[in-house]
Each structure stands twice: as structure tokens, then as C-alpha cells.
Design a protein around this motif. Structure first.
Motif, PDB file in Angstrom:
ATOM      1  N   HIS A 140       0.858  -1.179   0.000  1.00  0.00           N
ATOM      2  CA  HIS A 140       0.000   0.000   0.000  1.00  0.00           C
ATOM      3  C   HIS A 140       0.896   1.231   0.000  1.00  0.00           C
ATOM      4  O   HIS A 140       1.935   1.251   0.666  1.00  0.00           O
ATOM      5  CB  HIS A 140      -0.929   0.009   1.216  1.00  0.00           C
ATOM      6  CG  HIS A 140      -2.102  -0.904   1.061  1.00  0.00           C
ATOM      7  ND1 HIS A 140      -3.161  -0.937   1.944  1.00  0.00           N
ATOM      8  CD2 HIS A 140      -2.402  -1.834   0.113  1.00  0.00           C
ATOM      9  CE1 HIS A 140      -4.050  -1.829   1.551  1.00  0.00           C
ATOM     10  NE2 HIS A 140      -3.609  -2.397   0.444  1.00  0.00           N
ATOM     11  N   TYR A 141       0.469   2.252  -0.734  1.00  0.00           N
ATOM     12  CA  TYR A 141       1.339   3.385  -1.006  1.00  0.00           C
ATOM     13  C   TYR A 141       0.840   4.666  -0.332  1.00  0.00           C
ATOM     14  O   TYR A 141      -0.359   4.810  -0.050  1.00  0.00           O
ATOM     15  CB  TYR A 141       1.421   3.603  -2.519  1.00  0.00           C
ATOM     16  CG  TYR A 141       1.853   2.381  -3.275  1.00  0.00           C
ATOM     17  CD1 TYR A 141       3.196   2.112  -3.501  1.00  0.00           C
ATOM     18  CD2 TYR A 141       0.918   1.464  -3.766  1.00  0.00           C
ATOM     19  CE1 TYR A 141       3.602   0.974  -4.196  1.00  0.00           C
ATOM     20  CE2 TYR A 141       1.307   0.320  -4.459  1.00  0.00           C
ATOM     21  CZ  TYR A 141       2.650   0.087  -4.665  1.00  0.00           C
ATOM     22  OH  TYR A 141       3.047  -1.042  -5.346  1.00  0.00           O
ATOM     23  N   GLU A 156      -9.181   5.802  -8.270  1.00  0.00           N
ATOM     24  CA  GLU A 156      -8.203   4.817  -8.729  1.00  0.00           C
ATOM     25  C   GLU A 156      -6.769   5.295  -8.541  1.00  0.00           C
ATOM     26  O   GLU A 156      -5.825   4.494  -8.587  1.00  0.00           O
ATOM     27  CB  GLU A 156      -8.449   4.510 -10.208  1.00  0.00           C
ATOM     28  CG  GLU A 156      -8.287   5.706 -11.137  1.00  0.00           C
ATOM     29  CD  GLU A 156      -8.566   5.353 -12.589  1.00  0.00           C
ATOM     30  OE1 GLU A 156      -8.191   6.158 -13.456  1.00  0.00           O
ATOM     31  OE2 GLU A 156      -9.133   4.281 -12.840  1.00  0.00           O
ATOM     32  N   HIS A 157      -6.585   6.600  -8.300  1.00  0.00           N
ATOM     33  CA  HIS A 157      -5.255   7.131  -8.050  1.00  0.00           C
ATOM     34  C   HIS A 157      -4.933   7.194  -6.559  1.00  0.00           C
ATOM     35  O   HIS A 157      -3.813   7.554  -6.189  1.00  0.00           O
ATOM     36  CB  HIS A 157      -5.126   8.533  -8.657  1.00  0.00           C
ATOM     37  CG  HIS A 157      -5.377   8.569 -10.131  1.00  0.00           C
ATOM     38  ND1 HIS A 157      -4.535   7.972 -11.045  1.00  0.00           N
ATOM     39  CD2 HIS A 157      -6.405   9.116 -10.848  1.00  0.00           C
ATOM     40  CE1 HIS A 157      -5.014   8.153 -12.267  1.00  0.00           C
ATOM     41  NE2 HIS A 157      -6.144   8.836 -12.172  1.00  0.00           N
ATOM     42  N   LYS A 161      -4.861   2.507  -6.319  1.00  0.00           N
ATOM     43  CA  LYS A 161      -3.522   2.053  -6.728  1.00  0.00           C
ATOM     44  C   LYS A 161      -2.901   1.079  -5.727  1.00  0.00           C
ATOM     45  O   LYS A 161      -1.868   0.471  -6.003  1.00  0.00           O
ATOM     46  CB  LYS A 161      -2.596   3.250  -6.939  1.00  0.00           C
ATOM     47  CG  LYS A 161      -2.179   3.991  -5.697  1.00  0.00           C
ATOM     48  CD  LYS A 161      -1.220   5.132  -6.033  1.00  0.00           C
ATOM     49  CE  LYS A 161      -0.756   5.861  -4.778  1.00  0.00           C
ATOM     50  NZ  LYS A 161       0.172   6.970  -5.095  1.00  0.00           N
ATOM     51  N   ASN A 162      -3.529   0.934  -4.552  1.00  0.00           N
ATOM     52  CA  ASN A 162      -3.064  -0.057  -3.582  1.00  0.00           C
ATOM     53  C   ASN A 162      -3.349  -1.462  -4.070  1.00  0.00           C
ATOM     54  O   ASN A 162      -4.328  -1.702  -4.789  1.00  0.00           O
ATOM     55  CB  ASN A 162      -3.773   0.133  -2.229  1.00  0.00           C
ATOM     56  CG  ASN A 162      -3.277   1.340  -1.467  1.00  0.00           C
ATOM     57  OD1 ASN A 162      -2.195   1.840  -1.722  1.00  0.00           O
ATOM     58  ND2 ASN A 162      -4.087   1.816  -0.527  1.00  0.00           N
ATOM     59  N   ASP A 163      -2.509  -2.406  -3.681  1.00  0.00           N
ATOM     60  CA  ASP A 163      -2.813  -3.811  -3.973  1.00  0.00           C
ATOM     61  C   ASP A 163      -4.106  -4.212  -3.267  1.00  0.00           C
ATOM     62  O   ASP A 163      -4.354  -3.810  -2.119  1.00  0.00           O
ATOM     63  CB  ASP A 163      -1.682  -4.713  -3.462  1.00  0.00           C
ATOM     64  CG  ASP A 163      -0.404  -4.562  -4.265  1.00  0.00           C
ATOM     65  OD1 ASP A 163      -0.455  -3.985  -5.361  1.00  0.00           O
ATOM     66  OD2 ASP A 163       0.650  -5.026  -3.785  1.00  0.00           O
TER      67      ASP A 163
END
Length: 494
Positions: A140-141, A156-157, A161-163
């Protein structure tokens, strides 16, 4: 036997039922964020005498067919080699320990998620290690403007974008080796992904402290503030709960500050939010199981003082900040306590002043104080252990539990073969020597039988102890504090 202030069985019953009720509130799946220590909550057991460190796990065992564990670990914590204060191990090693512990009692660990991932080298190495061990790992970012920019976060950004963490059970417990692991964001990210897949999922929070239905300045709640002084957590009256229900409930600043955002996220993801306050999000029945308030108040006051000494020692060792010490001093003033309320402090320091050498003191359950001083054979803490075990076993103080013929070969081994400059025996070496003597000596046998009765006792050292001695005290369950000074003026202290 120490007095109990907490009914552990009643707590397990109430909390288990509360979790079942919360699962029923939602459809297919419930993501439950577990705050604090899940497997070994020693803080709770210290401030609530009678609370068992593994109480949370026992509740999960009653739900184990439906429960799955996801462990979240902050990539920055891995990179900085952050350690658990109570166990002294890094967060990445604690993650492995937790997996083994959960599996050992039959709980299913589905995966590990590395949060705040930006390609940290040590996080990459840990991810590789986990995968080599056959453990599923997700990333996770960080999200820009989190948590303020809700449209970005719920896109979605953002969470998109996380797994997506693949789970198979309807109760997903998200826990971590320590605070700031990204547990809440992990849960909310999963809600976003589940909703995109047409799966009805909900969120709840299991946070033991602060306790919502006891007073704001109750010592048990103040002890939580002391424990999180480095995080700047502040207990507060939940304004959302007061407005919605006209009732006072206690929460803490981070949950209260983030609640409008969380509520907005839930509305954005699910179309509605069932929660009117951050207290509503919590599943916490611990306050309903306090059976002797006075016992818990006294225990919590001791914990606050212990946290104060811990902060002082961290500052002396260059690992803490002045602000932490100042905050805990303020908390002590709020509940009307000082270091004078910890009897072992005066006993150790007074004896150290008289002898001119380090001293460690321990308080028995009946209030008696036993001390141990430094000698040519033993360190102060090692002497203390032998003295207190003799006292508990009813062995005369003049009796020597360890023969010089046992101690001297160990000293020779330490100084010659192992190159140690200090010949005195550490606490772990003393206990091993005592166990050897117990094979042939009746008094040593009696002393060894008393080791289990050391758990929960209060101790204080006139100097900062070695890591070895601190670990032994911790494993024995002795609540230790130390004066923020070293035995020598050396710059390096092993």
C-alpha cells in the motif's frame, strides 16, 4: 496473590458478543482494525490487574472459523529498525513472531501488507524474506493530501492504486506490530476495493484505550496518554458522541480529528455511514469489566510513574525527547502523584547513596522492600534476585544459594574465553547457576519454586541496567524502572 481489579472472563464474554453483533450489522465481510497489542497486551494487564495479556486472542479463538488475520507494517518503521519497547525486537521481527504465534494457536494469517511503501531498501528485503517463507505480501502506497483530499483518496489514483488484499473469511482482523502501522487506511482501502467488486463490507475499530465509559482523567485513561507520549495522543471528550446522544464518551484526538474524514470516506465508498461518532466505530467493553476501581487506579498510577522513568532513561540514552518527559510530568500532576509514590525508588536510591555502588530494590505484595547491592561476584540485580527468592522461600539470609565453586568457573569463562571485562554475573547467568544447584541442593530447589511469584512485583534500579538484565526482568514479569544514569562515565554502554 495480588488483588484483581478486572474480571477477565466477563470481559471476554461481553467483547465476543459485541463483535458478533457488529459482524451482523454488515453484509458479506467486516474489516476490524485492532489497536494496541493483540497477542500480548502487557500495558492493559499492568493497569487493569486481572486482565490477561492474550485476552483479545482468546476472543478471536471463539470466532476462528470466520476470522482471518492481516498484519500491516509500516515500511518506514522497517527502514528505521523501529523496536517494540516491551519486547525489545524490531517491528519486522515482531511480524514474524506474530505470525508464528497466531498459527501456533490455530488462527489463520492470510497475508502481510507493507504500508507507506516507497521502495525502502529494508522493506524490499523484508518483502523478499516473507515471500521466500511462503507468506503473501501486498503493498500500500502513500496518498498525496491524505486524509484531506477525499475525492483523490477514494479514486483509482488513491486507494485504487493499492494492492487488493485477497481474503477468504468474513471477519478480517487487521493488526500490526505497533502504532502508526496504517491499519485504518488498510481497512478503508479494502472497503473501496470490495465495493468495486460488489461485496458488502463494513469497518469497525477495536481499541482498548482510552476507555470510553470511564472519566477523562481516570488514572487508567491518563496512563494511556503517558504510554503514547511520543505520539502526542491526547484523551478528549468525544464531541460527536455528545452531540448525537447527549452522553459523555472518551476518545482520543487522532480518532476525533479523523472522524469527519472517515465518515465522509465511508459515505463516498458505501453510500452511507452507520456511525455518528468515533466512539460508535469502536468495539470496546473493557470498562464494563472493571470490578474494583480503586485497585485499577493504584495500578495505573504506578504505570504512569514507570512511563516517566522510561522517558527519562530514553532521553539519557539519546533516544527520547524532552517533550515526552514534560508531558508525563504534567500528567502526573493532573492525577496528583510523584515518584515518591513509588516506594522502591527511595529504597534503591537511599541504599545506593549509603553503599556508594548500584542497588536494585523490589517491593513484595505485602509492602516489604528487598534490596540487592553490587559485590565482587554479583551485580546488584543478580543479588536482588537471590535475596528476594530467599525471602519468598523462607530461607535464612545467611544461606548462600550459589556456591563460589559454581560462580567462579562462570566468571573465568566470561573473562577469558568470552573476553568480557566485567566478571560479575548477570541475572540470566545467576538463574542458570541456581537451576544447576537446584539439582542437588534443597534450598536452591525452594528458591527456584518461587520464581513464578516474581510476576507483577515492582522494582527499581539506581542505575540504567544492561539490556540482558532488563530482558530478564521483563520475562520474569517484574515491573522495572531505572534512574536515568549509568554506573560508569563511559560513552559506550553495551
Amino acid at each position: 496473590m495480588a488483588k484483581k481489579g478486572f474480571d477477565n472472563q466477563e470481559y471476554i464474554r461481553l467483547q465476543s458478543q459485541n463483535i458478533r453483533d457488529r459482524i451482523k450489522m454488515f453484509g458479506d465481510k467486516l474489516y476490524m482494525e485492532f489497536g494496541g497489542k493483540l497477542f500480548d497486551d502487557f500495558h492493559a494487564s499492568r493497569v487493569l490487574p486481572g486482565f490477561e495479556p492474550d485476552s483479545k486472542v482468546k476472543m478471536l479463538l471463539s470466532l476462528k472459523e470466520d476470522a482471518e488475520i492481516v498484519i500491516a507494517i509500516n515500511a518506514d518503521a522497517i527502514e528505521k529498525n523501529k523496536r517494540r519497547g516491551d519486547l525489545g525486537i524490531t517491528y519486522d521481527l515482531d511480524t514474524l513472531r506474530l505470525i508464528d504465534a497466531f498459527r501456533g494457536i490455530g488462527l489463520y494469517v492470510g497475508s502481510v501488507v507493507i504500508t507507506f511503501y516507497t521502495g525502502q531498501p529494508l522493506a524490499i528485503a523484508f518483502e523478499k524474506r516473507l515471500k521466500n517463507l511462503g507468506i503473501k505480501v501486498y503493498r500500500h502506497y502513500p496518498i498525496p493530501d491524505y486524509p484531506a483530499n477525499i475525492p483523490l483518496i477514494t479514486s483509482e489514483h488513491g486507494f485504487g492504486k493499492n494492492d487488493y488484499i485477497e481474503t477468504t473469511r468474513k471477519l478480517v482482523v487487521v493488526t500490526g506490530p505497533g502504532p502508526c502501522s496504517g491499519k485504518m487506511a488498510t481497512c478503508l482501502s479494502q472497503l473501496y476495493h470490495e465495493n468495486k467488486r460488489g461485496i458488502k463490507a463494513g469497518y469497525a475499530k477495536f481499541e482498548t484505550f482510552p476507555i470510553w465509559n470511564i472519566p477523562l482523567k481516570h488514572p487508567v485513561n491518563v496512563a494511556y496518554e503517558a504510554a503514547t507520549a511520543d505520539l502526542n495522543d491526547v484523551n478528549m471528550i468525544d464531541p460527536f458522541h455528545l452531540e448525537a446522544y447527549g452522553k459523555t464518551a472518551i476518545n482520543y484526538n487522532r480518532d476525533i480529528e479523523i472522524f469527519p474524514v472517515v465518515r465522509a470516506m465511508l459515505k463516498e465508498i458505501l453510500g452511507e455511514s452507520v456511525y455518528k461518532s468515533p466512539t460508535d466505530m469502536g468495539v470496546n467493553m473493557v470498562g464494563c469489566a472493571i470490578c474494583d476501581d480503586e485497585v485499577c487506579r493504584k495500578a495505573a498510577n504506578q504505570e504512569i510513574i514507570r512511563r516517566y522513568y522510561s522517558a527519562l532513561c530514553s532521553l539519557r540514552q539519546g533516544m527520547g525527547e524532552h517533550e515526552e518527559v514534560s508531558k508525563i510530568e504534567l500528567l502526573m500532576n493532573q492525577v496528583g502523584i510523584s515518584v515518591k509514590d513509588r516506594k522502591v525508588v527511595e529504597a534503591a536510591n537511599k541504599k545506593a547513596e549509603q553503599t556508594g555502588s548500584p542497588v536494585t530494590a523490589i517491593e513484595l505484595e505485602d509492602g516489604r522492600i528487598i534490596t540487592g547491592k553490587t559485590s565482587s561476584l554479583l551485580g546488584a540485580s543478580s543479588s536482588l534476585l537471590l535475596n528476594v527468592l530467599k525471602e519468598l522461600a523462607g530461607i535464612d539470609d545467611e544461606v548462600k544459594l550459589l556456591s563460589p565453586t559454581i560462580i567462579e568457573p562462570i566468571q573465568v569463562m566470561k573473562t577469558t574465553a568470552l573476553g568480557n571485562h566485567n566478571p560479575r554475573l548477570h541475572t540470566d547467568e545467576v538463574l542458570v547457576a541456581l537451576s544447576i544447584c537446584a539439582a542437588t541442593d534443597e534450598n536452591a530447589q525452594k528458591a527456584m519454586a518461587q520464581v513464578k511469584n516474581l510476576r507483577g512485583l515492582e522494582a527499581h534500579s539506581s542505575v540504567i541496567l544492561s539490556g540482558v538484565d532488563e530482558q530478564v526482568f521483563r520475562k520474569l514479569g517484574i515491573n522495572l524502572t531505572c534512574e536515568p544514569k549509568y554506573q560508569t562515565k563511559k560513552l559506550y554502554h553495551a
